[in-house]
Design a protein around this motif. Structure first.
Motif, PDB file in Angstrom:
ATOM      1  N   GLY A 178      -1.935   1.575   4.749  1.00 34.25           N
ATOM      2  CA  GLY A 178      -1.472   1.095   3.446  1.00 34.25           C
ATOM      3  C   GLY A 178      -0.655  -0.173   3.564  1.00 34.25           C
ATOM      4  N   ALA A 179       0.155  -0.263   4.613  1.00 30.90           N
ATOM      5  CA  ALA A 179       0.964  -1.462   4.816  1.00 30.90           C
ATOM      6  C   ALA A 179       0.090  -2.690   5.036  1.00 30.90           C
ATOM      7  CB  ALA A 179       1.904  -1.255   6.004  1.00 30.90           C
ATOM      8  N   GLN A 237      -2.170  -7.782   3.100  1.00 31.16           N
ATOM      9  CA  GLN A 237      -3.301  -8.670   2.855  1.00 31.16           C
ATOM     10  C   GLN A 237      -3.525  -8.906   1.365  1.00 31.16           C
ATOM     11  OE1 GLN A 237      -6.885  -7.645   5.053  1.00 31.16           O
ATOM     12  NE2 GLN A 237      -6.014  -8.717   6.804  1.00 31.16           N
ATOM     13  N   ARG A 238      -3.308  -7.855   0.586  1.00 35.69           N
ATOM     14  CA  ARG A 238      -3.562  -7.988  -0.857  1.00 35.69           C
ATOM     15  C   ARG A 238      -2.630  -9.021  -1.488  1.00 35.69           C
ATOM     16  NH1 ARG A 238      -4.383  -9.053  -5.197  1.00 35.69           N
ATOM     17  NH2 ARG A 238      -5.129  -7.824  -6.974  1.00 35.69           N
ATOM     18  N   PHE A 239      -1.372  -9.013  -1.072  1.00 35.24           N
ATOM     19  CA  PHE A 239      -0.387  -9.922  -1.674  1.00 35.24           C
ATOM     20  C   PHE A 239      -0.022 -11.078  -0.753  1.00 35.24           C
ATOM     21  CE2 PHE A 239       0.239  -5.762  -3.681  1.00 35.24           C
ATOM     22  CZ  PHE A 239       0.082  -6.104  -5.014  1.00 35.24           C
ATOM     23  N   ASN A 240      -0.808 -11.229   0.355  1.00 35.68           N
ATOM     24  CA  ASN A 240      -0.627 -12.365   1.262  1.00 35.68           C
ATOM     25  C   ASN A 240       0.782 -12.426   1.847  1.00 35.68           C
ATOM     26  OD1 ASN A 240      -1.932 -14.495   2.559  1.00 35.68           O
ATOM     27  ND2 ASN A 240      -1.015 -16.010   1.183  1.00 35.68           N
ATOM     28  N   ASP A 268      -1.376  11.960  10.580  1.00 38.37           N
ATOM     29  CA  ASP A 268      -2.206  11.455   9.487  1.00 38.37           C
ATOM     30  C   ASP A 268      -1.393  10.605   8.518  1.00 38.37           C
ATOM     31  OD1 ASP A 268      -4.405  12.714  10.509  1.00 38.37           O
ATOM     32  OD2 ASP A 268      -4.297  14.450   9.179  1.00 38.37           O
ATOM     33  N   PHE A 269      -0.231  11.091   8.124  1.00 40.06           N
ATOM     34  CA  PHE A 269       0.583  10.353   7.157  1.00 40.06           C
ATOM     35  C   PHE A 269       1.159   9.068   7.766  1.00 40.06           C
ATOM     36  CE2 PHE A 269       0.938  14.567   4.963  1.00 40.06           C
ATOM     37  CZ  PHE A 269       0.260  14.169   3.820  1.00 40.06           C
ATOM     38  N   MET A 270       1.440   9.108   9.066  1.00 41.12           N
ATOM     39  CA  MET A 270       1.871   7.870   9.720  1.00 41.12           C
ATOM     40  C   MET A 270       0.741   6.840   9.706  1.00 41.12           C
ATOM     41  SD  MET A 270       3.988   9.371  13.001  1.00 41.12           S
ATOM     42  CE  MET A 270       4.135   7.747  13.734  1.00 41.12           C
ATOM     43  N   ILE A 307      -2.734  -5.622  15.011  1.00 41.94           N
ATOM     44  CA  ILE A 307      -2.058  -4.614  15.825  1.00 41.94           C
ATOM     45  C   ILE A 307      -1.841  -3.335  15.024  1.00 41.94           C
ATOM     46  CG2 ILE A 307       0.088  -4.040  17.027  1.00 41.94           C
ATOM     47  CD1 ILE A 307      -1.743  -5.915  18.569  1.00 41.94           C
ATOM     48  N   LEU A 308      -1.433  -3.482  13.761  1.00 36.07           N
ATOM     49  CA  LEU A 308      -1.212  -2.309  12.917  1.00 36.07           C
ATOM     50  C   LEU A 308      -2.508  -1.529  12.704  1.00 36.07           C
ATOM     51  CD1 LEU A 308       1.243  -3.732  10.211  1.00 36.07           C
ATOM     52  CD2 LEU A 308       1.777  -2.219  12.135  1.00 36.07           C
TER      53      LEU A 308
END
Length: 647
Positions: A629-630, A635-638, A621-623, A604-605
């Motif tokens: 990034g979120a 995903q990177r840190f599960n 853009d920043f949103m 969804i994100l």
């Protein structure tokens, strides 16, 4: 890719190597092979050097299509396919086909001179001819014939539909006159495409296959990206984009490159529907992809009365995002399916491949060069077929023997049958839209509900109209129709002219992959062996960024380089960067994969990120960057999976 098998070494086997065909033996098999060769010679001669009227070329092309459909396609799936001679029913259908087509060829000049006046015999011939086309469609095209039957019924029952979508009713005589004796029905633009581009490019693809070019493409793509996930599919995207922007015909491009790229994708591990959809989407985007943009870009420049360079530059960002989204969709699909690259020891050396097989690519370079120099795609295709045979003789181990040449002719001719029948039955749909003014009436209805300020609603309704008007119509013709009706309305609500024209151009081209009449998808499905509807729906998903981008440059023309004055280069670079990130997010959301397979929240994100980053503006853009990034951090840190497990 595997070399020519022992089964392919027999001419008789060419009429029975595919389970969907009837299997004949003896003299019947040899006769069918001979007829396929005659058809190929006829098509090559009369689409290049020979003189023949358009209606006669289409008529004889239709005759060959009906002949081979009734010979090779069984009446039902339960029909016994191993026979020595055609059944009595098929012989009767073939006889009726010959009679109807020859009658048309002989008496068409008389009907044309009389302004379309038909006698009783003319009407009976038209009725029988239409029924024969529907029977051929039932055998070779599946559900497309049902859709055509619905459109044909609208000619009668549209009189009972209230409002603007109804009509005053049509007589049987007028319907038969348009659908059979006119040039906007069965013998209209659909079969015109089949009789020219499709046949020659399918034949060219068969020659490339038997010359060993398919093996060269396979080895070279493995050498370049064989160790990356989905490597051959990425090569297919780039090759189809390059060819599509040159020849300007999505259908011809699918027929050309698809015979090579689709088997490569299937061999890699992609499903047949996905492989066909990738090829259709990649080929379709070439029509609005700089620097050449096919023929459509030149027409657009004429309508706008601006230089072609202005049109070309304006289309850079939309075309780049379109193909970026497709490349990442291919990549994410490969990662999700676990389609890892080949091990290094199984990857051929690129220089060795070029040295030993590079000469087999000469026909493709000749084709591209000739079209860039202004030669027609048809003439270029014929010369390239000859070049394929000649280039194969540059090395002893790639030389095409006489048997291989005949095999290529037979396989290419057979490959054009089902696609050609689809083009014939689509003529019923196009003829109905023309005769009843269904497309234009729908357009006026849509535009009448729009006020002068709602740009997005105007754009959405224009998109729907473009899909209807573009059904089964090549990109150039579809764009010309759509811009005549829609561009004035878009300009009236405040759209910059070049944005309005490019909006119509993109959707006119995308009609090639928009069901229910998605010509590029039907051709691709025919090559891949996939389902036509599933291939079309997958193509819409893969090309979704192409359907979204035009809405953003309607309200924010900064997405089109050179349209808004005083925009700095660094601003265009920022717009391209953020829009690219949004496109990647969209591909990830649709394929349900980014760094790894997404959970519901992450998906969804990602889908929310896309519109925020496609919309030019620092706050949005920043949103979007924050959301993307979120997802990466989750995903990177599960983190996302852990939170879902706890809940």
């Amino acid at each position: 890719m595997a070399s020519v098998s022992l089964q392919e070494s027999s001419l008789d086997n060419q009429v029975k190597v595919h389970s969907k065909y009837m299997n004949y033996g003896g003299i019947t098999s040899k006769a069918i092979v001979s007829l396929l060769i005659i058809w190929a010679v006829f098509q090559i001669y009369f689409t290049t050097f020979g003189a023949i009227s358009a209606i006669n070329l289409r008529a004889f092309h239709c005759l060959f299509l009906l002949l081979f459909t009734f010979l090779l396609f069984p009446v039902t799936q339960k029909t016994i396919k191993d026979r020595r001679f055609p059944s009595v029913l098929n012989l009767i259908l073939i006889g009726l086909s010959i009679f109807c087509i020859l009658y048309l060829v002989i008496y068409f000049p008389r009907v044309a001179r009389s302004g379309g006046r038909l006698n009783t015999t003319d009407l009976y011939v038209a009725g029988i001819g239409i029924l024969l086309v529907f029977e051929a469609s039932r055998r070779a095209c599946g559900n497309l014939g049902i859709l055509a039957a619905i459109f044909l019924a609208y000619n009668w029952f549209g009189a009972y539909i209230p409002g603007a979508l109804g009509h005053n009713g049509l007589t049987l005589k007028r319907i038969l006159s348009t659908q059979f004796w006119g040039t906007q029905g069965i013998f209209g633009i659909g079969i015109g495409v089949s009789a020219t581009y499709i046949f020659l490019f399918v034949l060219f693809g068969a020659f490339l296959k038997y010359s060993g070019f398919s093996k060269f493409i396979n080895d070279f793509s493995l050498a370049l990206v064989g160790q990356t996930p989905g490597g051959p599919a990425k090569v297919a995207v780039m090759a189809s984009a390059a060819m599509g922007m040159i020849n300007g015909s999505a259908i011809a491009n699918v027929a050309t490159t698809g015979t090579i790229t689709i088997p490569l994708m299937k061999q890699t591990g992609y499903s047949k529907n996905f492989a066909g959809a990738v090829e259709a989407v990649a080929s379709t985007g070439g029509q609005f992809c700089p620097p050449i943009m096919g023929a459509v870009g030149f027409v657009m420049a004429e309508f706008l009365n601006v230089s072609y360079v202005s049109v070309m530059i304006a289309a850079v960002i939309p075309a780049f995002l379109y193909y970026l989204g497709l490349l990442f969709a291919v990549h994410f699909e490969a990662k999700k399916r676990g389609l890892s690259g080949f091990s290094k020891e199984n990857i051929p050396n690129a220089l060795t491949v070029i040295k030993e097989q590079g000469h087999l690519s000469l026909p493709l370079f000749i084709l591209i060069t000739m079209m860039c120099c202004g030669y027609t795609p048809l003439y270029s295709a014929v010369i390239s077929i000859v070049a394929t045979v000649l280039s194969s003789y540059l090395r002893a181990d790639t030389r095409m023997s006489f048997d291989k040449i005949i095999l290529a002719v037979v396989e290419g001719s057979k490959g054009a049958i089902s696609v050609g029948v689809c083009c014939v039955i689509i003529g019923i749909i196009i003829g109905t839209v023309t005769l009843t003014s269904l497309g234009l009436n729908m357009g006026y209805v849509i535009l009448s509900v729009v006020d002068n300020t709602n740009i997005l609603l105007t754009g959405f309704l224009t998109m729907l109209m473009s899909v209807v008007l573009g059904m089964g119509v090549p990109g150039v013709a579809a764009y010309v129709i759509v811009q005549a009706v829609a561009v004035p309305v878009l300009i009236k609500v405040g759209i910059v002219p070049i944005c309005a024209h490019l909006f119509c151009l993109v959707y006119a081209c995308l009609s090639n992959i928009t069901p229910p009449v998605a010509m590029s998808c039907y051709v691709a499905a025919g090559i891949s062996g996939g389902n036509q509807l599933k291939t079309g729906l997958l193509a819409v998903r893969l090309g979704l960024v192409g359907f979204l981008i035009p809405f953003f440059f309607l309200t924010n023309p900064e997405l089109l380089i050179g349209v808004v004055p005083d925009v700095k280069i660094y601003e265009y670079l920022w717009i391209a960067f953020t829009a690219s990130a949004g496109t990647v997010a969209l591909a990830g959301g649709l394929q349900n994969y980014l760094l790894k397979e997404c959970n519901f929240i992450e998906r969804i994100l990602l889908l929310m990120t896309c519109p925020l980053m496609l919309y030019p503006g620092l706050s949005s853009d920043f949103m979007g960057i924050a959301l993307l990034g979120a997802v990466i951090i989750l995903q990177r840190f599960n983190i996302g999976s852990s939170l879902l497990k706890r809940s």
